[in-house]
Design a protein around this motif. Structure first.
Motif, PDB file in Angstrom:
ATOM      1  N   SER A  99       0.846  -1.191   0.000  1.00 47.48           N
ATOM      2  CA  SER A  99       0.000   0.000   0.000  1.00 47.48           C
ATOM      3  C   SER A  99       0.882   1.242   0.000  1.00 47.48           C
ATOM      4  CB  SER A  99      -0.927   0.015   1.220  1.00 47.48           C
ATOM      5  OG  SER A  99      -0.178   0.011   2.418  1.00 47.48           O
ATOM      6  N   ALA A 100       0.315   2.367  -0.439  1.00 48.01           N
ATOM      7  CA  ALA A 100       1.066   3.610  -0.493  1.00 48.01           C
ATOM      8  C   ALA A 100       1.282   4.164   0.912  1.00 48.01           C
ATOM      9  CB  ALA A 100       0.315   4.632  -1.343  1.00 48.01           C
ATOM     10  N   LYS A 101       2.405   4.873   1.083  1.00 46.24           N
ATOM     11  CA  LYS A 101       2.695   5.516   2.346  1.00 46.24           C
ATOM     12  C   LYS A 101       1.775   6.714   2.529  1.00 46.24           C
ATOM     13  CE  LYS A 101       5.427   5.676   5.994  1.00 46.24           C
ATOM     14  NZ  LYS A 101       5.566   4.553   6.927  1.00 46.24           N
ATOM     15  N   LYS A 102       1.137   6.817   3.672  1.00 48.33           N
ATOM     16  CA  LYS A 102       0.214   7.913   3.920  1.00 48.33           C
ATOM     17  C   LYS A 102       0.953   9.110   4.510  1.00 48.33           C
ATOM     18  CE  LYS A 102      -3.863   5.014   4.736  1.00 48.33           C
ATOM     19  NZ  LYS A 102      -4.927   4.650   5.706  1.00 48.33           N
ATOM     20  N   ALA A 103       0.576  10.287   4.064  1.00 49.34           N
ATOM     21  CA  ALA A 103       1.183  11.513   4.589  1.00 49.34           C
ATOM     22  C   ALA A 103       0.435  11.927   5.853  1.00 49.34           C
ATOM     23  CB  ALA A 103       1.133  12.618   3.539  1.00 49.34           C
ATOM     24  N   ASP A 104       0.457  11.038   6.850  1.00 49.72           N
ATOM     25  CA  ASP A 104      -0.237  11.340   8.100  1.00 49.72           C
ATOM     26  C   ASP A 104       0.719  12.019   9.079  1.00 49.72           C
ATOM     27  OD1 ASP A 104       1.421   9.255   8.836  1.00 49.72           O
ATOM     28  OD2 ASP A 104      -0.195   7.780   8.992  1.00 49.72           O
ATOM     29  N   THR A 105       0.205  12.311  10.265  1.00 44.53           N
ATOM     30  CA  THR A 105       1.002  13.019  11.272  1.00 44.53           C
ATOM     31  C   THR A 105       2.261  12.249  11.643  1.00 44.53           C
ATOM     32  OG1 THR A 105      -0.998  14.054  12.185  1.00 44.53           O
ATOM     33  CG2 THR A 105       0.959  14.021  13.585  1.00 44.53           C
ATOM     34  N   GLU A 106       2.136  10.935  11.768  1.00 48.22           N
ATOM     35  CA  GLU A 106       3.283  10.105  12.146  1.00 48.22           C
ATOM     36  C   GLU A 106       4.396  10.203  11.100  1.00 48.22           C
ATOM     37  OE1 GLU A 106       4.374   5.409  13.155  1.00 48.22           O
ATOM     38  OE2 GLU A 106       2.334   5.998  12.584  1.00 48.22           O
ATOM     39  N   VAL A 111       9.713  12.493   9.250  1.00 52.97           N
ATOM     40  CA  VAL A 111      10.542  13.211   8.277  1.00 52.97           C
ATOM     41  C   VAL A 111      11.142  14.461   8.914  1.00 52.97           C
ATOM     42  CG1 VAL A 111      10.534  14.491   6.105  1.00 52.97           C
ATOM     43  CG2 VAL A 111       9.247  12.356   6.295  1.00 52.97           C
ATOM     44  N   THR A 112      10.320  15.202   9.642  1.00 52.68           N
ATOM     45  CA  THR A 112      10.773  16.443  10.274  1.00 52.68           C
ATOM     46  C   THR A 112      11.904  16.177  11.262  1.00 52.68           C
ATOM     47  OG1 THR A 112       8.536  17.369  10.069  1.00 52.68           O
ATOM     48  CG2 THR A 112      10.045  18.456  11.595  1.00 52.68           C
ATOM     49  N   GLU A 113      11.725  15.164  12.116  1.00 46.23           N
ATOM     50  CA  GLU A 113      12.740  14.849  13.114  1.00 46.23           C
ATOM     51  C   GLU A 113      14.017  14.329  12.475  1.00 46.23           C
ATOM     52  OE1 GLU A 113      15.166  12.961  15.954  1.00 46.23           O
ATOM     53  OE2 GLU A 113      14.109  11.814  14.406  1.00 46.23           O
ATOM     54  N   THR A 114      13.875  13.536  11.383  1.00 46.10           N
ATOM     55  CA  THR A 114      15.041  12.959  10.708  1.00 46.10           C
ATOM     56  C   THR A 114      15.947  14.026  10.117  1.00 46.10           C
ATOM     57  OG1 THR A 114      13.872  10.905  10.170  1.00 46.10           O
ATOM     58  CG2 THR A 114      15.770  11.469   8.798  1.00 46.10           C
ATOM     59  N   PHE A 115      15.370  15.021   9.486  1.00 48.88           N
ATOM     60  CA  PHE A 115      16.183  16.009   8.784  1.00 48.88           C
ATOM     61  C   PHE A 115      16.459  17.279   9.584  1.00 48.88           C
ATOM     62  CE2 PHE A 115      14.502  13.451   5.286  1.00 48.88           C
ATOM     63  CZ  PHE A 115      15.669  13.206   4.581  1.00 48.88           C
ATOM     64  N   PHE A 116      15.594  17.587  10.555  1.00 52.87           N
ATOM     65  CA  PHE A 116      15.767  18.866  11.245  1.00 52.87           C
ATOM     66  C   PHE A 116      15.907  18.762  12.757  1.00 52.87           C
ATOM     67  CE2 PHE A 116      13.087  19.832   7.439  1.00 52.87           C
ATOM     68  CZ  PHE A 116      14.092  20.456   6.714  1.00 52.87           C
ATOM     69  N   GLY A 117      15.720  17.569  13.306  1.00 53.47           N
ATOM     70  CA  GLY A 117      15.871  17.426  14.745  1.00 53.47           C
ATOM     71  C   GLY A 117      14.961  18.375  15.494  1.00 53.47           C
ATOM     72  N   ASP A 118      15.530  19.171  16.409  1.00 54.91           N
ATOM     73  CA  ASP A 118      14.731  20.120  17.184  1.00 54.91           C
ATOM     74  C   ASP A 118      14.838  21.538  16.644  1.00 54.91           C
ATOM     75  OD1 ASP A 118      17.345  20.624  17.813  1.00 54.91           O
ATOM     76  OD2 ASP A 118      17.111  20.414  19.987  1.00 54.91           O
ATOM     77  N   SER A 119      15.276  21.702  15.389  1.00 53.02           N
ATOM     78  CA  SER A 119      15.362  23.037  14.785  1.00 53.02           C
ATOM     79  C   SER A 119      13.975  23.651  14.665  1.00 53.02           C
ATOM     80  CB  SER A 119      16.000  22.957  13.394  1.00 53.02           C
ATOM     81  OG  SER A 119      17.332  22.479  13.465  1.00 53.02           O
ATOM     82  N   LYS A 120      13.893  24.950  14.783  1.00 51.58           N
ATOM     83  CA  LYS A 120      12.617  25.635  14.666  1.00 51.58           C
ATOM     84  C   LYS A 120      12.228  25.772  13.196  1.00 51.58           C
ATOM     85  CE  LYS A 120      12.730  28.213  18.987  1.00 51.58           C
ATOM     86  NZ  LYS A 120      12.610  29.551  19.641  1.00 51.58           N
ATOM     87  N   ILE A 121      10.923  25.641  12.942  1.00 52.85           N
ATOM     88  CA  ILE A 121      10.397  25.738  11.582  1.00 52.85           C
ATOM     89  C   ILE A 121       9.337  26.833  11.555  1.00 52.85           C
ATOM     90  CG2 ILE A 121       9.179  24.510   9.745  1.00 52.85           C
ATOM     91  CD1 ILE A 121      10.454  21.933  10.773  1.00 52.85           C
ATOM     92  N   TYR A 122       9.427  27.680  10.528  1.00 52.45           N
ATOM     93  CA  TYR A 122       8.547  28.847  10.448  1.00 52.45           C
ATOM     94  C   TYR A 122       7.684  28.802   9.189  1.00 52.45           C
ATOM     95  CZ  TYR A 122      11.886  30.512  13.940  1.00 52.45           C
ATOM     96  OH  TYR A 122      12.686  30.625  15.052  1.00 52.45           O
TER      97      TYR A 122
END
Length: 348
Positions: A99-106, A111-122
């Motif tokens: 099945s296709a990967k869902k773009a859900d919250t998880e 993805v966010t944690e993998t590439f940006f860790g705890d960096s702030k996003i605006y």
């Protein structure tokens, strides 16, 4: 509401894409379908509790021949198919449910944690608004073009009457006004990456929503990155672009070009693999290690199957090796559905 905002900087740094492409066209519906209905529920129709020896071709009612006519490009291309259908002479086959990967919250959080860790996003929309200094720098650049007699710096060309499509004077006037109204510092609105991003529409004067889109700017120790997620199922695209600080004019064309294209060309800008490798300031081994670590951390069952070089170039005259500002590796990963089956294939 589905919209994609314009971006001031087009410089791809890293992208992970999960996508499927479809060739658009019109074709007659075959009298008898060979490809059976998809979906988890439909799979139950083709599962067998035991092997009774009945040929698979008979179970699935596969026809002896397949006839069809497909029309593409408004009839410019017509493909007429009349072919014999060959089915394996077996009574059962192994199947794997995918099945296709869902773009859900998880998924987005991972993805966010993998590439940006705890960096702030605006919020990318408010972040993209120019400061007074940025507007002044662009105004100075446009005035420099005009003083040099370059009235079409971005090569927009002319209309059927020979008039320039780009109005440099209008652009200069716009930036003169922006210098007066632009804030001294960036207007930062911290956000949590998620689909359904809200933005303020100047046209309607109200808040509107991108139902299947997100765009933010991550501030990291390595620089700022534009972080975009687009989810038009079944396609999910994650694009991470490093914002460039080495461009004198952010309105000029700037893009990454695949090395395969540069090496295979016989044009004046062509480069050999050795010439490209001399420009890359990271080893293949170190680059692959970094990419592998990101894929593993994402928890995706994917393996490297190919790689290429990537060259970042700027300018309005197409690729020019004299205008290469950056280089790197481009890694292609594919999904591994059944590792045991793949290893068995490799042994054969």
């Amino acid at each position: 509401m589905k919209k994609t905002p314009s971006k001031r900087i087009c410089a791809a740094f890293f992208a992970v894409c999960l996508s499927a492409g479809l060739l658009a066209g019109c074709e007659k519906t075959p009298e008898q379908a060979i490809v059976k209905e998809k979906g988890a529920g439909a799979m139950k129709k083709y599962e067998s509790q035991k092997d009774d020896g009945t040929p698979l071709k008979k179970k699935l009612k596969i026809p002896e021949t397949y006839k069809n006519e497909a029309s593409y490009e408004d009839g410019a291309l017509i493909i007429d198919t009349d072919a014999k259908v060959i089915a394996p002479d077996v009574s059962t086959i192994d199947t794997i449910s995918v099945s296709a990967k869902k773009a859900d919250t998880e998924f987005i959080d991972k993805v966010t944690e993998t590439f940006f860790g705890d960096s702030k996003i605006y919020n990318a929309f408010t972040y993209a608004e120019l400061t007074k200094e940025e507007a002044q720098n662009q105004l100075n650049q446009l005035k420099k073009y005009k003083a040099e007699g370059n009235l079409d710096p971005y090569k927009h060309g002319k209309d059927e009457n020979g008039q320039l499509l780009y109005d440099i004077n209008a652009d200069i006037e716009r930036y003169e006004k922006e210098v007066q109204t632009a804030p001294e510092e960036k207007q930062k609105q911290e956000v949590k990456p998620a689909l359904g991003m809200e933005y303020f529409s100047e046209k309607t004067g109200e808040k509107e929503t991108f139902e299947d889109y997100f765009q933010g700017v991550a501030e990291t120790a390595q620089g700022n990155y534009t972080y975009t997620i687009t989810a038009h199922m079944p396609d999910v695209t994650v694009n991470i672009e490093k914002e460039r600080t080495d461009l004198a004019d952010f309105q000029e064309s700037a893009f990454w070009q695949e090395g395969e294209y540069i090496m295979d060309s016989d044009a004046p800008y062509a480069m050999t693999e050795e010439e490209i490798k001399q420009l890359v300031d990271i080893s293949y081994e170190d680059a692959k290690k970094t990419a592998d670590e990101k894929i593993k951390k994402l928890g995706l069952d994917m393996e490297l199957y190919n790689f290429d070089y990537a060259l970042f170039e700027h300018g309005e005259d197409g690729f020019n090796k004299a205008n290469v500002l950056d280089t790197g590796y481009l890694f292609h990963y594919e999904r591994v559905v059944n590792q045991e089956y793949r290893l068995r294939q490799l042994r054969i």
